[in-house]
Design a protein around this motif. Structure first.
Motif, PDB file in Angstrom:
ATOM      1  N   TYR A 117      35.178  -4.837 -72.300  1.00  0.00           N
ATOM      2  CA  TYR A 117      33.863  -4.917 -72.463  1.00  0.00           C
ATOM      3  C   TYR A 117      33.609  -5.673 -73.682  1.00  0.00           C
ATOM      4  O   TYR A 117      33.481  -5.195 -74.628  1.00  0.00           O
ATOM      5  CB  TYR A 117      33.125  -3.741 -72.255  1.00  0.00           C
ATOM      6  CG  TYR A 117      32.993  -3.129 -70.761  1.00  0.00           C
ATOM      7  CD1 TYR A 117      32.393  -3.632 -69.881  1.00  0.00           C
ATOM      8  CD2 TYR A 117      33.888  -1.972 -70.625  1.00  0.00           C
ATOM      9  CE1 TYR A 117      32.195  -3.026 -68.685  1.00  0.00           C
ATOM     10  CE2 TYR A 117      33.869  -1.649 -69.471  1.00  0.00           C
ATOM     11  CZ  TYR A 117      33.216  -1.878 -68.334  1.00  0.00           C
ATOM     12  OH  TYR A 117      33.274  -1.291 -67.029  1.00  0.00           O
ATOM     13  N   GLY A 120      28.349  -4.930 -76.280  1.00  0.00           N
ATOM     14  CA  GLY A 120      26.670  -5.677 -75.973  1.00  0.00           C
ATOM     15  C   GLY A 120      26.624  -6.413 -75.013  1.00  0.00           C
ATOM     16  O   GLY A 120      25.643  -6.980 -74.452  1.00  0.00           O
ATOM     17  N   ALA A 121      27.822  -6.604 -74.014  1.00  0.00           N
ATOM     18  CA  ALA A 121      27.657  -7.609 -72.855  1.00  0.00           C
ATOM     19  C   ALA A 121      26.744  -6.827 -71.753  1.00  0.00           C
ATOM     20  O   ALA A 121      26.360  -7.670 -70.923  1.00  0.00           O
ATOM     21  CB  ALA A 121      29.068  -7.961 -72.525  1.00  0.00           C
ATOM     22  N   THR A 122      27.034  -5.573 -71.345  1.00  0.00           N
ATOM     23  CA  THR A 122      26.522  -5.086 -70.248  1.00  0.00           C
ATOM     24  C   THR A 122      26.204  -3.553 -70.520  1.00  0.00           C
ATOM     25  O   THR A 122      26.316  -3.049 -71.494  1.00  0.00           O
ATOM     26  CB  THR A 122      27.418  -5.515 -69.204  1.00  0.00           C
ATOM     27  OG1 THR A 122      26.888  -5.048 -67.974  1.00  0.00           O
ATOM     28  CG2 THR A 122      28.951  -4.730 -69.503  1.00  0.00           C
ATOM     29  N   SER A 125      28.347  -0.979 -73.146  1.00  0.00           N
ATOM     30  CA  SER A 125      29.411  -1.634 -73.596  1.00  0.00           C
ATOM     31  C   SER A 125      29.151  -1.516 -75.087  1.00  0.00           C
ATOM     32  O   SER A 125      30.057  -2.256 -75.742  1.00  0.00           O
ATOM     33  CB  SER A 125      29.365  -3.157 -73.233  1.00  0.00           C
ATOM     34  OG  SER A 125      28.135  -3.775 -73.569  1.00  0.00           O
ATOM     35  N   GLU A 154      31.695 -12.334 -70.039  1.00  0.00           N
ATOM     36  CA  GLU A 154      30.522 -12.948 -70.641  1.00  0.00           C
ATOM     37  C   GLU A 154      30.503 -13.050 -72.154  1.00  0.00           C
ATOM     38  O   GLU A 154      30.745 -12.010 -72.983  1.00  0.00           O
ATOM     39  CB  GLU A 154      29.171 -12.264 -70.346  1.00  0.00           C
ATOM     40  CG  GLU A 154      28.883 -12.582 -68.678  1.00  0.00           C
ATOM     41  CD  GLU A 154      27.518 -12.214 -68.500  1.00  0.00           C
ATOM     42  OE1 GLU A 154      26.713 -12.970 -68.224  1.00  0.00           O
ATOM     43  OE2 GLU A 154      27.122 -10.933 -68.276  1.00  0.00           O
ATOM     44  N   THR A 156      28.414 -12.895 -75.871  1.00  0.00           N
ATOM     45  CA  THR A 156      27.385 -12.024 -76.223  1.00  0.00           C
ATOM     46  C   THR A 156      26.505 -12.775 -77.262  1.00  0.00           C
ATOM     47  O   THR A 156      25.629 -12.240 -77.506  1.00  0.00           O
ATOM     48  CB  THR A 156      27.926 -10.615 -76.514  1.00  0.00           C
ATOM     49  OG1 THR A 156      28.778 -10.756 -77.909  1.00  0.00           O
ATOM     50  CG2 THR A 156      28.527 -10.057 -75.571  1.00  0.00           C
ATOM     51  N   ARG A 165      26.623 -17.690 -70.108  1.00  0.00           N
ATOM     52  CA  ARG A 165      27.601 -16.847 -70.804  1.00  0.00           C
ATOM     53  C   ARG A 165      29.009 -16.732 -70.039  1.00  0.00           C
ATOM     54  O   ARG A 165      29.922 -16.510 -70.754  1.00  0.00           O
ATOM     55  CB  ARG A 165      26.732 -15.444 -71.035  1.00  0.00           C
ATOM     56  CG  ARG A 165      25.886 -15.510 -71.717  1.00  0.00           C
ATOM     57  CD  ARG A 165      25.107 -14.218 -72.340  1.00  0.00           C
ATOM     58  NE  ARG A 165      24.133 -14.472 -73.105  1.00  0.00           N
ATOM     59  CZ  ARG A 165      23.360 -13.746 -73.659  1.00  0.00           C
ATOM     60  NH1 ARG A 165      23.618 -12.303 -73.395  1.00  0.00           N
ATOM     61  NH2 ARG A 165      22.514 -13.861 -74.813  1.00  0.00           N
TER      62      ARG A 165
END
Ligand SMILES: NC(=O)N[C@@H](CC(=O)O)C(=O)O
Ligand SMILES: [Zn+2]
Ligand SMILES: [Zn+2]
Length: 362
Positions: A117, A120-122, A125, A154, A156, A165
């Motif tokens: 992860y 901060g992507a999802t 995370s 993705e 970030t 992204r």
């Protein structure tokens, strides 16, 4: 037709099939959560699938083999009586995952993958990886023992448009990591773009080295679904839905028979109140009716014959697993999806709530 999966163009086909029996499938990307939510959602998956790759983004995340084994026990304890279902576990990669933890994971025989992860992507995370350069030792160990890297693909960077992204992740992260670790098995999870589908199809990779999961929601909807007569939080997931051109490319990939593409629902339950919120959570709940949603898509393009490969064969082969024993049968039998479900003290809204779906699992 308003509430009727209007995005799937139904092609007339010579002999309409009204029933389909396939080897019991696997869901190779699934969020089960924990506690009461786990107990509420697990039966939906176990009814359809023989195995699932269970995502480790709990709070706190599943970063050690010991935590993965304990989580696995909680999943086994939450299974309905007599269910023949096996959870495949994944470790959550961090900047500090030691190579030894990777070796322990492999030796446990219960951990089948490691999940990247980008921080901060999802959902959940924040403990993820800030830069893959911190993970060199872990990636070397994964390459050595043959544990696949599963990626939320993705970038970030706040300056990169949210719809770009994934595409940018390919050049900035995925291709470089695959070059640096040529013997690392990689799964590009929940792909959403033509660029990702093309990359996975065309990249040079030996059989079993590169794969991609595709969700039902990215096959059924384009980004208009987010704004259909108003803001629709239940269609918000990450990576976010894309343009129609991308949805069509995903359908092509999923129904192509190419073994690099396989089923991963990314069913991601969040309580209704956390979705219908001023800062609503990302994730679509599809475990209730996952296989039926995929059948709807494959049937829509006259490709039901490809469903078994995508759902039951390609993923198992990638992970070096036997096909599941047993079969499941789908019938053409339209039914209306419930508008909501009770999950312990919470309410869940399934994807496509209130819409009519053509296929039903017997
Ligand atoms: N897909 C989502 O929108 N959400 C997932 C996380 C993820 O798979 O990225 C979740 O855990 O809620
Ligand atoms: Zn993800
Ligand atoms: Zn996910």
């Amino acid at each position: 037709m308003e509430n009727h999966f209007q995005h799937v163009h139904i092609k007339p086909h010579a002999a309409q099939m009204d029933s389909l029996t396939i080897t019991r499938p696997d869901d190779l990307h699934l969020h089960l959560r924990d506690g009461a939510m786990l107990a509420a959602v697990l039966p939906h998956t176990a009814r359809q699938f023989g195995r699932a790759m269970v995502m480790p983004n709990l709070k706190p995340p599943v970063t050690t083999t010991a935590q993965a084994l304990a989580y696995r026990q909680r999943i086994m304890a939450a299974l309905p009586e007599g269910a023949a279902f096996e959870p495949l576990m994944a470790l959550y990669l961090t900047d500090n995952t030691p190579a030894d933890e990777i070796r322990r994971a492999h030796e446990s025989g219960r951990v089948q993958a490691v999940k990247l992860y980008p921080a901060g992507a999802t959902t959940h995370s924040d403990a993820g990886v800030t830069d893959l350069k911190h993970c060199t030792k872990a990636l070397e160990a994964m390459q050595e023992v043959g544990l696949p890297l599963l990626v939320h693909g993705e970038v970030t960077d706040a300056s990169v448009d949210i719809f770009d992204r994934e595409k940018i992740f390919i050049d900035q992260v995925l291709e470089p990591v695959r070059r640096a670790f040529p013997a690392l098995k990689v799964v590009f999870e929940h792909i959403t773009t033509q660029e990702a589908a093309d990359y996975v199809r065309d990249a040079e990779a030996a059989p079993g080295m590169l794969g991609a999961t595709i969700t039902a929601h990215h096959l059924l909807y384009n980004r208009n679904a987010l704004f259909q007569k108003g803001l629709r939080p239940h269609y918000y997931c990450l990576p976010v839905l894309k343009r129609e051109q991308h949805r069509l490319a995903l359908i092509k990939a999923a129904t192509s028979g190419n073994p690099r593409f396989f089923l991963g629902t990314d069913s991601a339950p969040h309580p209704k109140g956390a979705k219908e919120h001023d800062c609503g959570c990302a994730g679509c709940y599809t475990a209730l009716h996952a296989l039926e949603l995929y059948a709807q898509v494959f049937d829509g393009v006259g490709a039901l014959a490809q469903l078994e490969g995508f759902a039951s064969v390609h993923g198992a082969t990638f992970y070096g697993l036997e096909r599941n024993p047993g079969t499941v049968t789908l019938r053409r039998e339209p039914w209306t999806l419930p508008s909501e479900l009770t999950a312990g003290e919470h309410t869940l809204v399934p994807l496509g709530a209130g819409e009519i779906i053509e296929w039903r699992l017997s």
